[in-house]
Design a protein around this motif. Structure first.
Motif, PDB file in Angstrom:
ATOM      1  N   ASP A 165     -11.617  41.145   2.585  1.00  0.00           N
ATOM      2  CA  ASP A 165     -11.928  40.764   1.208  1.00  0.00           C
ATOM      3  C   ASP A 165     -12.747  39.474   1.195  1.00  0.00           C
ATOM      4  O   ASP A 165     -12.378  38.484   1.837  1.00  0.00           O
ATOM      5  N   VAL A 166     -13.845  39.485   0.467  1.00  0.00           N
ATOM      6  CA  VAL A 166     -14.773  38.347   0.427  1.00  0.00           C
ATOM      7  C   VAL A 166     -14.199  37.224  -0.429  1.00  0.00           C
ATOM      8  O   VAL A 166     -13.778  37.444  -1.566  1.00  0.00           O
ATOM      9  N   THR A 167     -14.172  36.003   0.130  1.00  0.00           N
ATOM     10  CA  THR A 167     -13.720  34.828  -0.632  1.00  0.00           C
ATOM     11  C   THR A 167     -14.795  33.752  -0.715  1.00  0.00           C
ATOM     12  O   THR A 167     -14.623  32.759  -1.416  1.00  0.00           O
ATOM     13  N   ASP A 377       6.481  45.322   4.142  1.00  0.00           N
ATOM     14  CA  ASP A 377       6.395  43.940   4.637  1.00  0.00           C
ATOM     15  C   ASP A 377       4.941  43.500   4.779  1.00  0.00           C
ATOM     16  O   ASP A 377       4.580  42.368   4.432  1.00  0.00           O
ATOM     17  N   GLU A 378       4.106  44.416   5.268  1.00  0.00           N
ATOM     18  CA  GLU A 378       2.681  44.111   5.420  1.00  0.00           C
ATOM     19  C   GLU A 378       2.024  43.852   4.065  1.00  0.00           C
ATOM     20  O   GLU A 378       1.230  42.924   3.921  1.00  0.00           O
ATOM     21  N   GLU A 379       2.376  44.666   3.064  1.00  0.00           N
ATOM     22  CA  GLU A 379       1.805  44.487   1.724  1.00  0.00           C
ATOM     23  C   GLU A 379       2.277  43.180   1.091  1.00  0.00           C
ATOM     24  O   GLU A 379       1.514  42.499   0.403  1.00  0.00           O
ATOM     25  N   ILE A 380       3.537  42.805   1.324  1.00  0.00           N
ATOM     26  CA  ILE A 380       4.064  41.542   0.793  1.00  0.00           C
ATOM     27  C   ILE A 380       3.325  40.359   1.412  1.00  0.00           C
ATOM     28  O   ILE A 380       2.978  39.387   0.719  1.00  0.00           O
ATOM     29  N   LYS A 381       3.063  40.440   2.716  1.00  0.00           N
ATOM     30  CA  LYS A 381       2.309  39.370   3.388  1.00  0.00           C
ATOM     31  C   LYS A 381       0.908  39.238   2.812  1.00  0.00           C
ATOM     32  O   LYS A 381       0.378  38.125   2.659  1.00  0.00           O
ATOM     33  N   LYS A 382       0.288  40.378   2.493  1.00  0.00           N
ATOM     34  CA  LYS A 382      -1.043  40.342   1.882  1.00  0.00           C
ATOM     35  C   LYS A 382      -0.998  39.637   0.531  1.00  0.00           C
ATOM     36  O   LYS A 382      -1.902  38.873   0.189  1.00  0.00           O
ATOM     37  N   CYS A 383       0.072  39.884  -0.221  1.00  0.00           N
ATOM     38  CA  CYS A 383       0.222  39.239  -1.529  1.00  0.00           C
ATOM     39  C   CYS A 383       0.374  37.724  -1.374  1.00  0.00           C
ATOM     40  O   CYS A 383      -0.214  36.951  -2.147  1.00  0.00           O
ATOM     41  N   PHE A 384       1.159  37.294  -0.382  1.00  0.00           N
ATOM     42  CA  PHE A 384       1.323  35.860  -0.136  1.00  0.00           C
ATOM     43  C   PHE A 384      -0.005  35.209   0.257  1.00  0.00           C
ATOM     44  O   PHE A 384      -0.338  34.111  -0.202  1.00  0.00           O
ATOM     45  N   THR A 385      -0.757  35.906   1.126  1.00  0.00           N
ATOM     46  CA  THR A 385      -2.057  35.389   1.558  1.00  0.00           C
ATOM     47  C   THR A 385      -3.011  35.282   0.377  1.00  0.00           C
ATOM     48  O   THR A 385      -3.731  34.289   0.238  1.00  0.00           O
ATOM     49  N   LEU A 386      -3.000  36.304  -0.476  1.00  0.00           N
ATOM     50  CA  LEU A 386      -3.856  36.289  -1.662  1.00  0.00           C
ATOM     51  C   LEU A 386      -3.495  35.137  -2.588  1.00  0.00           C
ATOM     52  O   LEU A 386      -4.367  34.458  -3.128  1.00  0.00           O
ATOM     53  N   GLU A 387      -2.186  34.893  -2.746  1.00  0.00           N
ATOM     54  CA  GLU A 387      -1.766  33.801  -3.622  1.00  0.00           C
ATOM     55  C   GLU A 387      -2.244  32.455  -3.084  1.00  0.00           C
ATOM     56  O   GLU A 387      -2.700  31.591  -3.848  1.00  0.00           O
ATOM     57  N   LYS A 388      -2.169  32.266  -1.768  1.00  0.00           N
ATOM     58  CA  LYS A 388      -2.644  31.014  -1.166  1.00  0.00           C
ATOM     59  C   LYS A 388      -4.141  30.817  -1.410  1.00  0.00           C
ATOM     60  O   LYS A 388      -4.600  29.722  -1.728  1.00  0.00           O
ATOM     61  N   LYS A 389      -4.893  31.926  -1.276  1.00  0.00           N
ATOM     62  CA  LYS A 389      -6.343  31.837  -1.504  1.00  0.00           C
ATOM     63  C   LYS A 389      -6.643  31.507  -2.960  1.00  0.00           C
ATOM     64  O   LYS A 389      -7.524  30.686  -3.255  1.00  0.00           O
ATOM     65  N   LEU A 390      -5.909  32.117  -3.872  1.00  0.00           N
ATOM     66  CA  LEU A 390      -6.121  31.858  -5.299  1.00  0.00           C
ATOM     67  C   LEU A 390      -5.793  30.411  -5.640  1.00  0.00           C
ATOM     68  O   LEU A 390      -6.507  29.764  -6.421  1.00  0.00           O
ATOM     69  N   ARG A 391      -4.710  29.883  -5.073  1.00  0.00           N
ATOM     70  CA  ARG A 391      -4.349  28.488  -5.317  1.00  0.00           C
ATOM     71  C   ARG A 391      -5.419  27.542  -4.789  1.00  0.00           C
ATOM     72  O   ARG A 391      -5.763  26.547  -5.434  1.00  0.00           O
ATOM     73  N   ALA A 392      -5.933  27.849  -3.592  1.00  0.00           N
ATOM     74  CA  ALA A 392      -6.977  27.003  -3.002  1.00  0.00           C
ATOM     75  C   ALA A 392      -8.247  27.045  -3.838  1.00  0.00           C
ATOM     76  O   ALA A 392      -8.882  26.007  -4.083  1.00  0.00           O
ATOM     77  N   MET A 393      -8.636  28.237  -4.305  1.00  0.00           N
ATOM     78  CA  MET A 393      -9.832  28.363  -5.136  1.00  0.00           C
ATOM     79  C   MET A 393      -9.632  27.673  -6.492  1.00  0.00           C
ATOM     80  O   MET A 393     -10.546  27.032  -7.017  1.00  0.00           O
TER      81      MET A 393
END
Length: 429
Positions: A165-167, A377-393
């Motif tokens: 996914d492009v960030t 578990d893999e999908e939950i990890k993706k959600c956590f990673t996405l949340e971190k990216k959104l917070r950083a942006m």
């Protein structure tokens, strides 16, 4: 002219040695025209420079060589380009990412013109990784790679970039063209469609269509046509475009795709006869757009959707009755559809060959297996990673001076050092 070329080589050597790459990048950019006028001497100049130490200088020479109306020895130029991409100094060429990308665009076009797309795939994969600051950064070279993968039907090399996914988008010295952004998602959608990953294909086509714009480009138009067809295959309907879609696109794109809107309307009637009539009426348009293959898949999909609808009404049904209800030719064809749908996990059923009866069943998945838990578990990890990216942006936007100035209503029009602020009319202080 030779003296101008000699001066260029000397400048490349001295600026590279001193590490003044900013000035060197500017010098190379301004010297492309001079290099183009000295085509006959460029091989000699190339021989005096080192790929690793003088990457920017060699970059300018290669671009000048590709600027010729007719390249006399493409094989030699291909070898030089390949060697440059694999051995150049990544830190150095990042000072001139616009020229680096331009070289890759010209290289791609030369291969496309010669119908040698597959030869450039490995080179462009290296070209992208050489200048990417992070795996999720999009460069204009991505669209070139996807184009070559599409033309050569060699899709796997593109997936390592498409699946990310492009960030971030590479600025490329302010020269990033929206065309490459659109083409990346357009070609990406085509690759996913060819691999029958329809969900990801719809995502790519939607990104191409919803890109902010002041007009409907030809790329967006073609992407929307495929968006309609793949959505029908996947969902059985056209999804509503997001609210952030450009008003111009929402207003004008559907009238420009009337043949596809008619197809969607016929599809929603669940009547294969009506659908085939629309296909016959607009055959020329579908062939012209090279979308007839997807249109035929839509016709197949409507039969499958009708069979899926029967599972909600019946527990058992004869193949003869099924063929009549979904307008298939005979029970054998109905059996063929049911078997394919069982294999693809689209329905859960068993066929009794003795009496020709189909028994529909519930989904056997109980969501308690080890494999399913690992997937969750893999999908939950993706959600956590996405949340971190959104917070950083979000943080990056909040501290952006332009954003802070806009939301505070401050217009910095006074002289530097002045403490006076102009408060917009109607603001609450």
């Amino acid at each position: 002219m030779a003296s101008a070329l000699e001066s260029f080589v000397n400048s490349v050597r001295s600026l590279s040695q001193s590490g003044n790459f900013t000035n060197l990048a500017e010098t190379v950019s301004k010297s492309i025209e001079i290099l183009s006028k000295n085509i006959g001497h460029l091989d000699n100049a190339l021989g005096t420079l080192d790929y690793q130490q003088h990457s920017l200088g060699i970059l300018g020479i290669l671009i000048a060589k590709y600027s010729q109306a007719a390249i006399p020895d493409f094989e030699a130029l291909y070898i030089h380009t390949q060697e440059f991409i694999f051995t150049c100094n990544g830190e150095q060429v990042r000072y001139s990412t616009d020229l680096y990308a331009d070289l890759c665009h010209r290289f791609t076009q030369a291969l496309v013109d010669r119908k040698q797309a597959q030869r450039g795939i490995r080179v462009l994969v290296q070209a992208i990784t050489k200048i990417q600051l992070m795996p999720s950064q999009l460069t204009s070279i991505h669209s070139d790679l996807c184009q070559l993968c599409m033309l050569s039907k060699c899709f796997k090399p593109a997936l390592q970039f498409l699946d990310v996914d492009v960030t971030d988008i590479s600025k490329e010295s302010g020269q990033y063209d929206a065309k490459h952004f659109l083409l990346y998602y357009y070609y990406g959608g085509m690759i996913y469609t060819a691999l029958k990953n329809y969900e990801r294909a719809v995502f790519c086509f939607e990104n191409a269509v919803t890109t902010p714009s002041m007009a409907v480009s030809h790329i967006m138009l073609e992407a929307y046509k495929k968006f309609v067809l793949v959505s029908l295959i996947l969902h059985g309907k056209i999804p509503t475009l997001p609210r952030y879609t450009s008003h111009v696109v929402q207003r004008y794109i559907r009238p420009l795709c009337q043949a596809y809107i008619d197809l969607a309307s016929a599809y929603n009637s669940h009547n294969p006869s009506d659908l085939r009539a629309i296909v016959a009426r607009h055959t020329d348009a579908y062939n012209r757009d090279q979308n007839m293959g997807l249109v035929k898949q839509c016709v197949t999909a409507v039969y499958k959707k009708n069979i899926q609808r029967l599972t909600k009404t019946f527990m058992t049904l004869s193949l003869t009755d099924m063929a009549n209800r979904v307008q298939l030719t005979n029970p054998r064809e109905a059996e063929k559809y049911v078997l394919h749908m069982i294999e693809d996990g689209e329905i859960f059923a068993t066929i009794n060959q003795k009496d020709g009866m189909v028994t529909f069943q519930d989904n056997p998945e109980k969501y308690n297996s080890v494999g399913m838990l690992m997937k969750l578990d893999e999908e939950i990890k993706k959600c956590f990673t996405l949340e971190k990216k959104l917070r950083a942006m979000d943080h990056e936007i909040m501290v952006n001076p332009q954003y802070v100035q806009k939301i505070s209503g401050v217009y910095d029009e006074d002289a530097p050092g002045s403490s006076s602020l102009r408060i917009p009319a109607g603001s609450i202080v």
